[in-house]
Scaffold this motif. Structure first.
Motif, short mmCIF file in Angstrom:
data_model
loop_
_atom_site.label_atom_id
_atom_site.label_comp_id
_atom_site.label_asym_id
_atom_site.label_seq_id
_atom_site.Cartn_x
_atom_site.Cartn_y
_atom_site.Cartn_z
N GLY A 8 -35.97 -50.19 -33.44
CA GLY A 8 -34.53 -49.98 -33.47
C GLY A 8 -34.16 -48.52 -33.35
N ALA A 9 -33.29 -48.19 -32.41
CA ALA A 9 -32.81 -46.82 -32.22
C ALA A 9 -31.30 -46.76 -32.42
CB ALA A 9 -33.19 -46.30 -30.84
N GLY A 10 -30.84 -47.42 -33.50
CA GLY A 10 -29.47 -47.20 -33.95
C GLY A 10 -29.44 -45.93 -34.77
N VAL A 11 -28.40 -45.76 -35.57
CA VAL A 11 -28.23 -44.50 -36.28
C VAL A 11 -29.32 -44.29 -37.33
CG1 VAL A 11 -26.61 -45.44 -37.99
CG2 VAL A 11 -26.53 -43.01 -37.40
N ILE A 12 -29.77 -45.36 -38.01
CA ILE A 12 -30.83 -45.20 -38.99
C ILE A 12 -32.15 -44.89 -38.30
CG2 ILE A 12 -32.21 -46.40 -40.73
CD1 ILE A 12 -29.68 -47.84 -41.62
N GLY A 13 -32.49 -45.64 -37.27
CA GLY A 13 -33.73 -45.40 -36.56
C GLY A 13 -33.80 -44.01 -35.96
N ALA A 14 -32.68 -43.52 -35.43
CA ALA A 14 -32.66 -42.20 -34.80
C ALA A 14 -32.83 -41.09 -35.84
CB ALA A 14 -31.37 -42.00 -34.01
N CYS A 15 -32.14 -41.20 -36.97
CA CYS A 15 -32.29 -40.18 -38.02
C CYS A 15 -33.70 -40.19 -38.59
CB CYS A 15 -31.26 -40.40 -39.13
SG CYS A 15 -29.57 -39.94 -38.66
N LEU A 16 -34.29 -41.37 -38.70
CA LEU A 16 -35.66 -41.46 -39.17
C LEU A 16 -36.63 -40.85 -38.16
CD1 LEU A 16 -37.72 -42.51 -41.23
CD2 LEU A 16 -37.66 -44.71 -40.03
N ALA A 17 -36.43 -41.13 -36.89
CA ALA A 17 -37.29 -40.55 -35.85
C ALA A 17 -37.24 -39.03 -35.90
CB ALA A 17 -36.87 -41.05 -34.47
N PHE A 18 -36.06 -38.47 -36.08
CA PHE A 18 -35.92 -37.02 -36.18
C PHE A 18 -36.69 -36.49 -37.38
CE2 PHE A 18 -33.66 -33.57 -38.36
CZ PHE A 18 -33.82 -32.55 -37.42
N SER A 19 -36.51 -37.11 -38.56
CA SER A 19 -37.16 -36.63 -39.77
C SER A 19 -38.68 -36.74 -39.67
CB SER A 19 -36.64 -37.40 -40.99
OG SER A 19 -35.28 -37.12 -41.23
N LEU A 20 -39.18 -37.85 -39.14
CA LEU A 20 -40.63 -38.02 -38.99
C LEU A 20 -41.22 -36.99 -38.05
CD1 LEU A 20 -40.74 -41.92 -38.71
CD2 LEU A 20 -41.72 -40.59 -40.59
N ALA A 21 -40.55 -36.77 -36.91
CA ALA A 21 -41.05 -35.79 -35.94
C ALA A 21 -41.03 -34.39 -36.53
CB ALA A 21 -40.22 -35.85 -34.66
N GLU A 31 -36.41 -49.67 -28.59
CA GLU A 31 -35.02 -50.14 -28.60
C GLU A 31 -34.80 -51.01 -27.37
OE1 GLU A 31 -31.60 -51.38 -29.05
OE2 GLU A 31 -32.18 -50.01 -30.67
N ARG A 32 -34.23 -52.20 -27.60
CA ARG A 32 -34.04 -53.15 -26.50
C ARG A 32 -32.80 -52.85 -25.67
NH1 ARG A 32 -30.31 -57.16 -28.06
NH2 ARG A 32 -29.74 -57.09 -30.27
N ALA A 33 -31.88 -52.06 -26.20
CA ALA A 33 -30.63 -51.75 -25.50
C ALA A 33 -30.49 -50.23 -25.40
CB ALA A 33 -29.45 -52.36 -26.24
N GLU A 34 -29.30 -49.76 -25.06
CA GLU A 34 -29.04 -48.33 -25.05
C GLU A 34 -29.10 -47.81 -26.49
OE1 GLU A 34 -28.00 -44.59 -23.40
OE2 GLU A 34 -28.53 -46.48 -22.42
N PRO A 35 -29.85 -46.75 -26.77
CA PRO A 35 -29.90 -46.23 -28.14
C PRO A 35 -28.50 -45.95 -28.69
CG PRO A 35 -31.62 -45.21 -26.83
CD PRO A 35 -30.78 -46.02 -25.88
N GLY A 36 -28.22 -46.48 -29.87
CA GLY A 36 -26.91 -46.30 -30.48
C GLY A 36 -25.80 -47.09 -29.82
N GLY A 37 -26.16 -48.04 -28.92
CA GLY A 37 -25.13 -48.71 -28.14
C GLY A 37 -24.67 -50.05 -28.67
#
Length: 373
Positions: A8-21, A31-37
């Motif tokens: 999932g690359a909604g708002v939670i997934g994106a903030c988590l990806a940033f913090s992990l990186a 993400e199966r759709a447009e990220p955050g879409g």
């Protein structure tokens, strides 16, 4: 270096990806759709703790709001972040539940900043476009509230994570989670790709229960669904300065020359799980409520009409952290995902890296949803 898969690359997934990186981990975000879409894009995206009925839930939401301020300080530019404050007022009380004034007094006692005024002063000093029925109507300012451009936040976080060289974004659908010896080993995608990981975070939003079912453990229970109709309008100028929580409709800016509207009363009429095409009568009703609140909107052009459906734990707390039955499997599943996303990203990253459990996770264990059927 740990490798973490995020579903999932909604708002939670994106903030988590940033913090992990940022923490030095390799991240695969699927993400199966447009990220955050999807859900993120259809959210009213107000940062608030007003609706929380207990102190424990209020404290978590309030902490999420404070985290947004700290989060924004990390960046030179924060185009997603709009700390405008909110203005709220109510109809005459109908006797059901606590009065609006009682709710505000409770918030004030919990340390939530509030400031009372009247409609005439609000029209003079803050929002001249609001059509109040009575110039003496009590209005409260919540100065610490804000709104967030969810898709922009997702784009910025994934871009920042990608700039570290430690994020790979996959466009696809997760078909399975490989578990061997009680430990997560890989994600499988529908197209046959296999991604080896040390851990998986289920941040799939409404798809969370289906992803969790791939583990073969006890099914997820205790889940609620809520739908919300939002309409974006193209306006002449920018007629809304604050987030408005009106008696008939809520409104906020959605960027230059744009306003987003919704209504509690309208959402209460939406059946759970409704599709993406709302009834014309409901759309008309919401627009009329918005026009009564802000007459200037009558000349606006309707741009987008959407129903967003959120799925979340029915007790109001996130499902956040590890599932005891499977080592390396985590959940980041929440109501008010916009409010909690930076907090979830930071605290879950810390837990994956060090094992530290944040004290505010006390009510958030994913295990509780396996006994709540």
């Amino acid at each position: 270096m740990k490798t973490v898969g995020i579903v999932g690359a909604g708002v939670i997934g994106a903030c988590l990806a940033f913090s992990l990186a940022q923490r030095g981990m390799r991240v695969h975000c699927v993400e199966r759709a447009e990220p955050g879409g999807l859900t993120t894009d259809a959210s009213f995206a107000r940062l608030s703790a007003v609706q929380q009925p207990t102190y424990a839930r209020f404290e978590l939401s309030h902490t999420g709001m404070i985290e947004h301020f700290r989060f924004a300080e990390q960046f030179y530019s924060t185009p997603w972040w709009h700390p405008t404050g909110s203005l709220a007022w109510a109809d005459d009380e109908d006797g059901a539940g606590p009065s609006f004034a009682d709710v505000v007094r409770r918030l004030d006692s919990w340390g939530y900043r509030t400031s009372w005024s009247d409609a005439a002063r609000v029209n003079r000093d803050r929002e001249p476009g609001i059509a109040f029925e009575d110039p003496r109507t009590p209005v409260v300012l919540f100065p610490d509230e804000a709104w967030v451009d969810g898709p922009r936040l997702v784009s910025e976080m994934l871009g920042a994570a990608g700039a570290t060289g430690r994020l790979k974004l996959w466009n696809g659908t997760v078909d399975g989670i490989e578990v061997h010896g009680g430990e997560v080993r890989a994600l499988r995608l529908e197209d046959g790709e296999r991604i080896e990981v040390d851990a998986v975070v289920n941040a799939a939003g409404p798809g969370m229960p289906a992803v969790a079912a791939m583990l073969g453990t006890a099914p997820v229970g205790g889940v609620a669904t809520r739908s919300s109709l939002v309409i974006d309008l193209i306006t002449d100028g920018d007629p809304v300065r604050h987030v408005l929580r009106g008696a008939q409709a809520h409104a906020r800016s959605a960027g230059p020359g744009r306003v987003r509207v919704r209504s509690d009363q309208i959402d209460a009429r939406l059946p759970a799980g409704i599709g993406s095409d709302p009834d014309d009568g409901i759309v008309k009703d919401l627009l009329e409520r918005a026009y009564r609140t802000l007459p200037v909107l009558e000349s606006a052009t309707v741009d987008r009409v959407r129903i967003g459906t959120a799925v979340f734990p029915a007790d109001g707390f996130p499902s956040l952290g590890p599932l005891s039955a499977v080592s390396g499997y985590y959940e980041a599943f929440a109501n008010s995902g916009i409010t909690l996303a930076p907090f979830i990203g930071r605290t879950l990253t810390t837990h994956i890296a060090t094992g530290e459990v944040h004290p505010m996770w006390a009510h958030c264990s994913p295990d509780r949803l396996r006994t709540a059927r």
